[in-house]
Every structure is written in structure tokens, then in C-alpha cells.
Design a protein around this motif. Structure first.
Motif, PDB file in Angstrom:
ATOM      1  N   ALA A 503       4.584  -8.013 -17.208  1.00  0.00           N
ATOM      2  CA  ALA A 503       4.632  -8.172 -15.755  1.00  0.00           C
ATOM      3  C   ALA A 503       4.133  -6.941 -15.019  1.00  0.00           C
ATOM      4  CB  ALA A 503       6.062  -8.476 -15.308  1.00  0.00           C
ATOM      5  N   ALA A 504       4.169  -5.771 -15.682  1.00  0.00           N
ATOM      6  CA  ALA A 504       3.781  -4.539 -14.984  1.00  0.00           C
ATOM      7  C   ALA A 504       2.306  -4.576 -14.621  1.00  0.00           C
ATOM      8  CB  ALA A 504       4.065  -3.330 -15.878  1.00  0.00           C
ATOM      9  N   PRO A 505       1.966  -4.331 -13.370  1.00  0.00           N
ATOM     10  CA  PRO A 505       0.558  -4.353 -12.973  1.00  0.00           C
ATOM     11  C   PRO A 505      -0.175  -3.147 -13.516  1.00  0.00           C
ATOM     12  CG  PRO A 505       1.883  -3.591 -11.141  1.00  0.00           C
ATOM     13  CD  PRO A 505       2.848  -3.969 -12.243  1.00  0.00           C
ATOM     14  N   THR A 506      -1.398  -3.366 -13.938  1.00  0.00           N
ATOM     15  CA  THR A 506      -2.231  -2.249 -14.351  1.00  0.00           C
ATOM     16  C   THR A 506      -2.926  -1.698 -13.124  1.00  0.00           C
ATOM     17  OG1 THR A 506      -4.034  -3.785 -14.808  1.00  0.00           O
ATOM     18  CG2 THR A 506      -2.612  -3.199 -16.646  1.00  0.00           C
ATOM     19  N   ALA A 507      -2.975  -0.389 -13.025  1.00  0.00           N
ATOM     20  CA  ALA A 507      -3.582   0.233 -11.840  1.00  0.00           C
ATOM     21  C   ALA A 507      -5.037  -0.159 -11.752  1.00  0.00           C
ATOM     22  CB  ALA A 507      -3.451   1.750 -11.937  1.00  0.00           C
ATOM     23  N   PRO A 508      -5.509  -0.596 -10.616  1.00  0.00           N
ATOM     24  CA  PRO A 508      -6.904  -0.974 -10.476  1.00  0.00           C
ATOM     25  C   PRO A 508      -7.816   0.197 -10.822  1.00  0.00           C
ATOM     26  CG  PRO A 508      -5.640  -1.669  -8.554  1.00  0.00           C
ATOM     27  CD  PRO A 508      -4.752  -0.786  -9.364  1.00  0.00           C
ATOM     28  N   ALA A 509      -8.889  -0.135 -11.527  1.00  0.00           N
ATOM     29  CA  ALA A 509      -9.827   0.909 -11.925  1.00  0.00           C
ATOM     30  C   ALA A 509     -10.558   1.438 -10.696  1.00  0.00           C
ATOM     31  CB  ALA A 509     -10.824   0.343 -12.933  1.00  0.00           C
ATOM     32  N   SER A 539       2.057   5.461  -3.475  1.00  0.00           N
ATOM     33  CA  SER A 539       3.211   5.262  -4.352  1.00  0.00           C
ATOM     34  C   SER A 539       4.006   4.024  -3.934  1.00  0.00           C
ATOM     35  CB  SER A 539       4.103   6.498  -4.321  1.00  0.00           C
ATOM     36  OG  SER A 539       5.245   6.312  -5.122  1.00  0.00           O
ATOM     37  N   ALA A 540       4.150   3.818  -2.608  1.00  0.00           N
ATOM     38  CA  ALA A 540       4.872   2.641  -2.111  1.00  0.00           C
ATOM     39  C   ALA A 540       4.129   1.356  -2.466  1.00  0.00           C
ATOM     40  CB  ALA A 540       5.057   2.747  -0.597  1.00  0.00           C
ATOM     41  N   ILE A 541       2.783   1.407  -2.399  1.00  0.00           N
ATOM     42  CA  ILE A 541       1.989   0.219  -2.755  1.00  0.00           C
ATOM     43  C   ILE A 541       2.169  -0.116  -4.229  1.00  0.00           C
ATOM     44  CG2 ILE A 541      -0.373  -0.626  -3.029  1.00  0.00           C
ATOM     45  CD1 ILE A 541      -1.088   0.796  -0.428  1.00  0.00           C
ATOM     46  N   ASP A 542       2.205   0.896  -5.095  1.00  0.00           N
ATOM     47  CA  ASP A 542       2.431   0.657  -6.531  1.00  0.00           C
ATOM     48  C   ASP A 542       3.736  -0.093  -6.748  1.00  0.00           C
ATOM     49  OD1 ASP A 542       0.129   1.720  -7.611  1.00  0.00           O
ATOM     50  OD2 ASP A 542       0.928   3.763  -7.676  1.00  0.00           O
ATOM     51  N   GLU A 588      -3.893  -4.554  -2.873  1.00  0.00           N
ATOM     52  CA  GLU A 588      -4.861  -3.951  -3.787  1.00  0.00           C
ATOM     53  C   GLU A 588      -6.051  -3.374  -3.019  1.00  0.00           C
ATOM     54  OE1 GLU A 588      -5.702  -7.115  -6.509  1.00  0.00           O
ATOM     55  OE2 GLU A 588      -4.102  -6.520  -7.904  1.00  0.00           O
ATOM     56  N   THR A 589      -6.467  -4.069  -1.958  1.00  0.00           N
ATOM     57  CA  THR A 589      -7.558  -3.544  -1.126  1.00  0.00           C
ATOM     58  C   THR A 589      -7.164  -2.211  -0.503  1.00  0.00           C
ATOM     59  OG1 THR A 589      -8.329  -5.783  -0.615  1.00  0.00           O
ATOM     60  CG2 THR A 589      -9.032  -4.007   0.864  1.00  0.00           C
ATOM     61  N   ARG A 590      -5.943  -2.156   0.036  1.00  0.00           N
ATOM     62  CA  ARG A 590      -5.461  -0.913   0.629  1.00  0.00           C
ATOM     63  C   ARG A 590      -5.338   0.175  -0.433  1.00  0.00           C
ATOM     64  NH1 ARG A 590      -5.822   2.657   4.362  1.00  0.00           N
ATOM     65  NH2 ARG A 590      -3.872   3.768   4.838  1.00  0.00           N
ATOM     66  N   TRP A 591      -4.903  -0.210  -1.651  1.00  0.00           N
ATOM     67  CA  TRP A 591      -4.790   0.759  -2.757  1.00  0.00           C
ATOM     68  C   TRP A 591      -6.147   1.389  -3.047  1.00  0.00           C
ATOM     69  CZ3 TRP A 591      -6.568   2.185  -7.466  1.00  0.00           C
ATOM     70  CH2 TRP A 591      -5.728   2.931  -8.294  1.00  0.00           C
ATOM     71  N   LEU A 594      -7.114   3.906  -0.226  1.00  0.00           N
ATOM     72  CA  LEU A 594      -6.388   5.174  -0.335  1.00  0.00           C
ATOM     73  C   LEU A 594      -6.872   5.992  -1.529  1.00  0.00           C
ATOM     74  CD1 LEU A 594      -2.779   3.910   0.492  1.00  0.00           C
ATOM     75  CD2 LEU A 594      -4.166   5.450   1.900  1.00  0.00           C
ATOM     76  N   SER A 595      -7.129   5.306  -2.653  1.00  0.00           N
ATOM     77  CA  SER A 595      -7.619   6.018  -3.839  1.00  0.00           C
ATOM     78  C   SER A 595      -8.933   6.716  -3.542  1.00  0.00           C
ATOM     79  CB  SER A 595      -7.806   5.032  -5.002  1.00  0.00           C
ATOM     80  OG  SER A 595      -6.570   4.476  -5.381  1.00  0.00           O
ATOM     81  N   GLU A 596      -9.807   6.031  -2.800  1.00  0.00           N
ATOM     82  CA  GLU A 596     -11.097   6.605  -2.449  1.00  0.00           C
ATOM     83  C   GLU A 596     -10.923   7.850  -1.582  1.00  0.00           C
ATOM     84  OE1 GLU A 596     -14.980   4.675  -0.691  1.00  0.00           O
ATOM     85  OE2 GLU A 596     -13.737   3.146  -1.684  1.00  0.00           O
ATOM     86  N   GLN A 597     -10.008   7.746  -0.610  1.00  0.00           N
ATOM     87  CA  GLN A 597      -9.773   8.877   0.279  1.00  0.00           C
ATOM     88  C   GLN A 597      -9.195  10.070  -0.483  1.00  0.00           C
ATOM     89  OE1 GLN A 597      -7.470   7.742   3.730  1.00  0.00           O
ATOM     90  NE2 GLN A 597      -8.633   5.831   3.997  1.00  0.00           N
ATOM     91  N   LEU A 598      -8.265   9.784  -1.385  1.00  0.00           N
ATOM     92  CA  LEU A 598      -7.645  10.873  -2.136  1.00  0.00           C
ATOM     93  C   LEU A 598      -8.639  11.540  -3.087  1.00  0.00           C
ATOM     94  CD1 LEU A 598      -4.209   9.176  -2.920  1.00  0.00           C
ATOM     95  CD2 LEU A 598      -4.585  11.146  -1.414  1.00  0.00           C
ATOM     96  N   GLU A 599      -9.519  10.735  -3.665  1.00  0.00           N
ATOM     97  CA  GLU A 599     -10.521  11.304  -4.563  1.00  0.00           C
ATOM     98  C   GLU A 599     -11.541  12.130  -3.791  1.00  0.00           C
ATOM     99  OE1 GLU A 599     -12.179   8.059  -6.644  1.00  0.00           O
ATOM    100  OE2 GLU A 599     -10.380   7.683  -7.844  1.00  0.00           O
ATOM    101  N   GLY A 600     -11.800  11.676  -2.521  1.00  0.00           N
ATOM    102  CA  GLY A 600     -12.765  12.425  -1.720  1.00  0.00           C
ATOM    103  C   GLY A 600     -12.245  13.794  -1.369  1.00  0.00           C
TER     104      GLY A 600
END
Length: 600
Positions: A503-509, A539-542, A588-591, A594-600
Motif C-alpha cells: 500500500a505504501a506509495p512509491t515516491a514519484p520519479a 512532507s505533508a503531501i507524502d 502528485e502534481t503538486r508534489w 515542489l520537488s522541482e522548486q527544491l531541486e532548483g
């Protein structure tokens, strides 16, 4: 309950024996029947007769008009050239079967790891079996006949199948008749039991546990009656032996009564008897696995395993197929070398392994059964008494005729018994059982468990048979993702851990260059308070995604359990499911943003 199918005065015989003699029985709406009996007594034949795949020599099988019957037998009938998808759903359009919650449930439960476009000829035996079972379960049938459906299913698969069959029909409708040696499964799905023996089918109320209770009570009452009969027989025989002159004057009815008693001497039905055999002395050191890693590049099968096996330890080992259970046993037995770490064995350790392949019998396949055992020793000590090889084999259920049979001509169950006996006669003090229940009926399994109850050495068991694992071991471990983990909660804890992993979601690549948004829409890099806020939201989205995934799984189960004829209710539940799935997509879209912003 409405009658679905009936058998009247069924008679079937082979050239050497009568299989069924005047058997009459019926199957009604709501019946959930488990079929038990010794191997070779006719369980599979009974299912074939009832399903219409085999014609009786006399008698008949009738079914109510419009009743549909589905059957899973032990033969592999799927064409090699057929694809997995075509074998399961046929020519139905994808939107038709993909929108059916029952079909999705079956696919997820049985064939999620089987390539959809692969041909049947490319699959392993276990995969073929699961595809055949899935192809049966995706269709609607009023009666299901299942012959050993748990073969090639692991503990998770057996639990899924039991749950599926329990919710497959609304209460009081449909019918299930299942042959299996998996006693936990029998107890889960069956509400009645048929015992096949001596050409008859004897019904019992309840599942396997209830059947055993009733059988013990029946045997106890029979023993009481037999004791009384034997006492009377002894009196009659003593009376008849009082001198030849007096015998001629005895009333004829007394002579007839004595003859009846003697003729009524019953043959013992359950001949399997395993007694304690000697074992080599075992010291305080058995086998220690210390920081052991096993790699078969590119895969790491076991990682940093530490296991110190104690004298007299009784451990069951659980895990999915391919997890590394057999590799772990190979480390203990010395047939597998670690890539890292070390294995330490005690000086007095004598290990024997009951494997799935019957390798011990290859060298003696052309010899007679009695000769194979006699070659080892002329007498054996069992239960404190000396017995001959022939007596030992008879205690294992071999008849006099079978003692002279070549090993290659034995049935699968008979070979399994002989394999076990040959291993025990070598007097090991560490016994490894790798899937020991193959080809054994429930009576033989009970006899083997009785032997293992008194086994004085160390016992390690790998089995998908939950009943056996819980019956003969004191603790359970699991091989999970290469790690070796203790299970204080036993099999239930293992199933819970597996459900959580599924059931645990895998983090989107992270988006690839081709899938990433154009640079003009790229979000600026974050820093300071904005960075901490983005990390907190991510973290809240996860956590939210994990919760939503569990809710979606629960909603699928609710749809599958719901009355399929209640279209309004199904529509409401489906709409709720779409809402949950929509929220997952938004999260997932919001995730990704945010991932893009954090990586930038």
C-alpha cells in the motif's frame, strides 16, 4: 436453500478397484464444501464427475437449468501460444474488463507480477497455474469446483484467495466445492466437509477443525463399540473351543453368531504411523550466520543477516517466492557460500534436508521399495523397539503389494513418504524442510506433524502451508527485501507487513528531460522561509498520499464486496473512488512542482 446440482447412485470402477459405489449427494445455494481424503481415494475424480468432465459407469449427475459450472483441475490446459491477457480476459475490450472491480481484484491478487503480453509457453509452472485460476475467477459461475487451487500460491496468495471466495457470492448464493491439502484454507472457506474414503463420500458439518472434532468423536464411539464386540467375540470363541465332543451339540444360532463376529473384523483405516526415531547427539553449538550477505549479481539476495540457531530451535521462515528463503537454508546446510560474512557450524551438527525435488530417490528409482530401506540397515530402532524395514514401511502406509513396487512407479505422495523415511533413518539432528507438504494428503500431513512434535533436534521449515508452520514451529522469521526479520506476531504480522509494503506509495520519479515542463514555466529556486515551507508541504503531501492510497484500496474492496446487482450503490461507491483518485492526481502534481522548486 435452492438445489443446484445432484448426484444419484454414482458407481465408478477401474480394472483393479471400485472408486465409488452408490454415492448420492447434492450441492445447494450457499454451500461451501471442502473435500478431504487420502491420495488416490478419488477426490479429483469426484470433482470431475460432478462437473460433468467424467461419466460414471452407472448413476447420474443432474443440475438445475441455467446453472453454470466452472472448474480448475490439476491438468495444464492453456495453449502455449496464447498470451496471458487473452487467456484471462479473452476478446473483451479493455474498458469492459478494466472497469470491472472483480476482474481488477483477481488480476491484482494473482497475476500482478506476470507480464500481460507474455505467452503461456514462456511462463513457469507456478505462473501458468495462477493464470489458469485467474482465467476461471474473472467469470461468473454458479458453482466453482477447485482442485488444489492453492498449489503454487504463497501465504499471501492463499490468504487473498480465501478472502476472494468468501466475498465472491452474496450470502446464501453460489456454491464452492474445493479439494486441497491446505487445512488453514479449508477452515477459512468451507462450512461443510466431505471425506472421500473406501468408495463412499461421508459428509461432516463445518470446516476442517470441525471435521476433525467429529471424526475423533466418531472414532472414539467406534472404539467403544469395537471393545464391546471384541469382548463378546472372545467369549464366543472360548465357548466354541470347549472340546470337540461338546461342539457338535451346540445350538446352531450360537455357531452362526460367532461366525458373524469373526467375519465382521474390521480392517484398520488409518495405517499411517510415524514413530520417534533416534537422532545423533547435538551439542550446544548448531549454526551461526554472522553478518552474512549473498549476492547473485546484479541482485543482492540477502544482506547483513545475523542468525544464531539454538539447539532444539523450531523456526518457520516466510517470504514471497524469490525472496531468498531457499538461499538462506542453503547457507545453513552448506550448499550456498556467502559473498560476505561467515557461517559457523558446530562439530556435532548433522544436517538433513527434505527438498522439493525428491533428489534422494533418483539413484534408487529402479529398486523395489523394501530393498531401498533394507539396503541401509536390517533393523531399526523406532519408539524403543526394533522393527524390520518392511514393518517400518507399513507404518508409513505402504501395503504389502507396494513393498515390491519399483520406486519409479510410486505415486507422488508415496515417493514423498519414502523420501522422508530415508532422511530420518540417517539420524540427523538438524532437519530442514523445504516445502514438505507437496503431494501429501491431510492424514499424512497430520502423521508427519505428529512425528515432528516429538522431534528432539533443531527444525527449520519453509512452507506456504500456514497450518503446518503454525503447528510445528515455535517462532517465525521473514525474509523481506534481503533482510531477515523476526515476527513476534507470527504469520499475521507477516501478512500485515506485506500489506503495508504493497500500500505504501512509491515516491514519484523526478521528471526526465523529455517529460519535464518547458524552461519558461520552471519555478524559481527557493531559499530561507520559502524553502522550509516547501519542505514542510512536501512532507505533508507524502503523508496524505499514503493515506489516500489506503483509502483507494479500501474503496476497491468495498466495491468488490457490494452487491453487484445494486447499480445505484455501485455507482455511488465508484464516484467516491473517482474523487479519491482525482485527489491523488492533484497531490502528485503538486508534489512534482515542489520537488522541482527544491531541486532548483
Amino acid at each position: 436453500m435452492a438445489h443446484l446440482l445432484g448426484a444419484e447412485s454414482l458407481h465408478l470402477e477401474h480394472p483393479t478397484r471400485v472408486v465409488f459405489d452408490s454415492v448420492t449427494l447434492g450441492v445447494s445455494e450457499g454451500d461451501r464444501i471442502g473435500v478431504v481424503g487420502r491420495n488416490g481415494d478419488g477426490k479429483s475424480t469426484l470433482l470431475s464427475l460432478l462437473a460433468g468432465r467424467l461419466e460414471p459407469d452407472s448413476g447420474r449427475v443432474t443440475r438445475r437449468r441455467d446453472v453454470t459450472v466452472g472448474m480448475l483441475d490439476q491438468r495444464d490446459e492453456l495453449p502455449d501460444a496464447l498470451t496471458v491477457g487473452r487467456a484471462i480476459v479473452g476478446d473483451r475490450d479493455e474498458h469492459t474488463w478494466a472497469g470491472d472491480p472483480k476482474v481488477r481484484d483477481v488480476l491484482a491478487g494473482l497475476v500482478s507480477d506476470v507480464p500481460w503480453d507474455a505467452t503461456i509457453g514462456e511462463l513457469s509452472g507456478g505462473q501458468r497455474r495462477r493464470v489458469a485460476l485467474a482465467a476461471l475467477l474473472v467469470h461468473d459461475h454458479d458453482i466453482l469446483f477447485l482442485d488444489e487451487p492453492t498449489n503454487h500460491l504463497d501465504i499471501e496468495g492463499v490468504a487473498w484467495l480465501a478472502a476472494h471466495l468468501k466475498r465472491r457470492w452474496p450470502s446464501g448464493s453460489g456454491a464452492l466445492v474445493v479439494v486441497t491439502h491446505d487445512r488453514w484454507f479449508l477452515d477459512e472457506v468451507s462450512t461443510a466437509t466431505w471425506e472421500v474414503h473406501d468408495g463412499i463420500v461421508e459428509p461432516f458439518e463445518g470446516g476442517y477443525a470441525a471435521y476433525i472434532l467429529q471424526r475423533v468423536e466418531r472414532d472414539r464411539m467406534a472404539a467403544v463399540a469395537e471393545t464391546k464386540r471384541q469382548n463378546l467375540m472372545r467369549k464366543e470363541l472360548a465357548w466354541l473351543r470347549r472340546g470337540a465332543p461338546a461342539r457338535t451339540s451346540k445350538p446352531k444360532f450360537r455357531m452362526d453368531a460367532a461366525a458373524t463376529l469373526i467375519a465382521d473384523e474390521p480392517a484398520p483405516r488409518d495405517t499411517v504411523e510415524l514413530t520417534k526415531l533416534a537422532t545423533a547427539r547435538l551439542g550446544k553449538d548448531v549454526v551461526d550466520l554472522i553478518d552474512v550477505t549473498v549476492e547473485f549479481p546484479p541482485k543482492t539476495v540477502l544482506r547483513d543477516v545475523e542468525w544464531r540457531i539454538a539447539p532444539g530451535e523450531r523456526t518457520g521462515i516466510l517470504g514471497v517466492n524469490g525472496a531468498g528463503k531457499s538461499t538462506l537454508l542453503g547457507l545453513v546446510a552448506g550448499t550456498v557460500e556467502p559473498s560476505a560474512g561467515r557461517v559457523k557450524r558446530g562439530k556435532t551438527v548433522k544436517i538433513a534436508t527434505l527438498t522439493q525435488q525428491l533428489d534422494e530417490l533418483d539413484a534408487v528409482r529402479d529398486q523395489r521399495v523394501s530393498a531401498v530401506v533394507a539396503d541401509k540397515r536390517t533393523t531399526y530402532l523406532a519408539g524403543g523397539k526394533e522393527v524390520s524395514p518392511g514393518q517400518m514401511l507399513e507404518r508409513l502406509g505402504f501395503t504389502n503389494a507396494q513393498l515390491s513396487t519399483p520406486v519409479k512407479d510410486l505415486s507422488g505422495g508415496q515417493k514423498r513418504r519414502l523420501q522422508l523415511l530415508l532422511i530420518l533413518l540417517d539420524e540427523p539432528n538438524v532437519l530442514i524442510l523445504d516445502e514438505p507438504t507437496n503431494d501429501l494428503d491431510t492424514d499424512m500431513l497430520a502423521a508427519m506433524e505428529d512425528l515432528l512434535d516429538g522431534w528432539p533436534g533443531t527444525l527449520l521449515v519453509v512452507s506456504h502451508d500456514r497450518y503446518l508452520v503454525e503447528r510445528v514451529t515455535d517462532q517465525q522469521y521473514a525474509v523481506l527485501d534481503g533482510a531477515f526479520r523476526h515476527l513476534p506476531g507470527g504469520v499475521d504480522e507477516y501478512l500485515r507487513l506485506r500489506r503495508e509494503r504493497s500500500a505504501a506509495p512509491t515516491a514519484p520519479a523526478a521528471p526526465t528531460a523529455s517529460a519535464a515542463a518547458p524552461a519558461v514555466f520552471a519555478a524559481p529556486a527557493l531559499s530561507g522561509a520559502a524553502l522550509r515551507a516547501a519542505e514542510k508541504e512536501l512532507s505533508a503531501i507524502d503523508r496524505r498520499l499514503a493515506k489516500l492510497t489506503g483509502q483507494v484500496a479500501a474503496q476497491h474492496e468495498a466495491i468488490a464486496r457490494h452487491d453487484q446487482n445494486d447499480y445505484v450503490g455501485i455507482g455511488r461507491l465508484t464516484e467516491e473512488l473517482r474523487t479519491l483518485e482525482g485527489e491523488i492526481a492533484d497531490q502528485e502534481t503538486r508534489w512534482l512542482e515542489l520537488s522541482e522548486q527544491l531541486e532548483g
